[in-house]
Scaffold this motif. Structure first.
Motif, PDB file in Angstrom:
ATOM      1  N   SER A   1       2.536   1.698  -3.487  1.00 37.28           N
ATOM      2  CA  SER A   1       1.626   2.309  -4.451  1.00 37.28           C
ATOM      3  C   SER A   1       1.473   3.803  -4.195  1.00 37.28           C
ATOM      4  O   SER A   1       1.502   4.613  -5.118  1.00 37.28           O
ATOM      5  CB  SER A   1       0.263   1.617  -4.389  1.00 37.28           C
TER       6      SER A   1
ATOM      7  N   THR B   1      -2.278  -0.257   6.716  1.00 44.46           N
ATOM      8  CA  THR B   1      -2.443  -0.680   5.325  1.00 44.46           C
ATOM      9  C   THR B   1      -3.731  -0.130   4.733  1.00 44.46           C
ATOM     10  O   THR B   1      -3.732   0.355   3.599  1.00 44.46           O
ATOM     11  CB  THR B   1      -2.423  -2.222   5.224  1.00 44.46           C
TER      12      THR B   1
ATOM     13  N   LEU C   1      -5.607   5.059  -3.526  1.00 44.81           N
ATOM     14  CA  LEU C   1      -6.752   5.024  -4.451  1.00 44.81           C
ATOM     15  C   LEU C   1      -7.305   6.419  -4.696  1.00 44.81           C
ATOM     16  O   LEU C   1      -7.651   6.767  -5.825  1.00 44.81           O
ATOM     17  CB  LEU C   1      -7.861   4.134  -3.892  1.00 44.81           C
TER      18      LEU C   1
ATOM     19  N   ALA D   1      -3.757   2.388   1.571  1.00 43.96           N
ATOM     20  CA  ALA D   1      -4.444   1.947   0.360  1.00 43.96           C
ATOM     21  C   ALA D   1      -5.553   2.934  -0.025  1.00 43.96           C
ATOM     22  O   ALA D   1      -5.707   3.257  -1.215  1.00 43.96           O
ATOM     23  CB  ALA D   1      -5.010   0.555   0.558  1.00 43.96           C
TER      24      ALA D   1
ATOM     25  N   ALA E   1       0.840  -1.204   0.000  1.00 42.75           N
ATOM     26  CA  ALA E   1       0.000   0.000   0.000  1.00 42.75           C
ATOM     27  C   ALA E   1       0.873   1.251   0.000  1.00 42.75           C
ATOM     28  O   ALA E   1       0.595   2.215  -0.711  1.00 42.75           O
ATOM     29  CB  ALA E   1      -0.933  -0.002   1.202  1.00 42.75           C
TER      30      ALA E   1
END
Length: 102
Positions: free
Chosen positions: A53, A91, A99, A95, A50
């Motif tokens: 990203s 996490t 997003l 995440a 996470a």
């Protein structure tokens, strides 16, 4: 990832984020991109997908107009996520932020 590994990762990431935040006014967009990519690499190495990203997205934002505001907000949220008590909460927060920025 064990609790000790997560603790070590958090400390390493916190140090890198603190360095970026304290030097942000003096860093060029390319320098910010490189530093966020280093955080991404550390997250990949430590098994925190996470954060990997999120750091990838943030490193790309560093190259766009308005990057200082975007970087400041993203780094604040990463710090908040790492302040969570559990790995699952951390996490989930990372995440969700990744997003939202994507």
């Amino acid at each position: 990832m064990s609790g000790t590994d997560l603790s070590l990762t958090r400390r390493q990431i916190d140090e890198q984020i603190a360095e970026v935040r304290s030097n942000m006014p003096r860093l060029s967009p390319i320098d910010l991109h490189v530093r966020m990519d280093a955080i991404r690499a550390l997250a990949c190495e430590c098994g925190v997908p996470a954060l990997e990203s999120l750091a990838r997205t943030t490193s790309q934002l560093a190259l766009l107009p308005g990057h200082r505001v975007a970087m400041t907000c993203a780094l604040e949220h990463v710090e908040e996520a790492f302040a969570c008590r559990s790995e699952q909460d951390t996490t989930a927060m990372l995440a969700a932020l990744a997003l939202r920025l994507h």
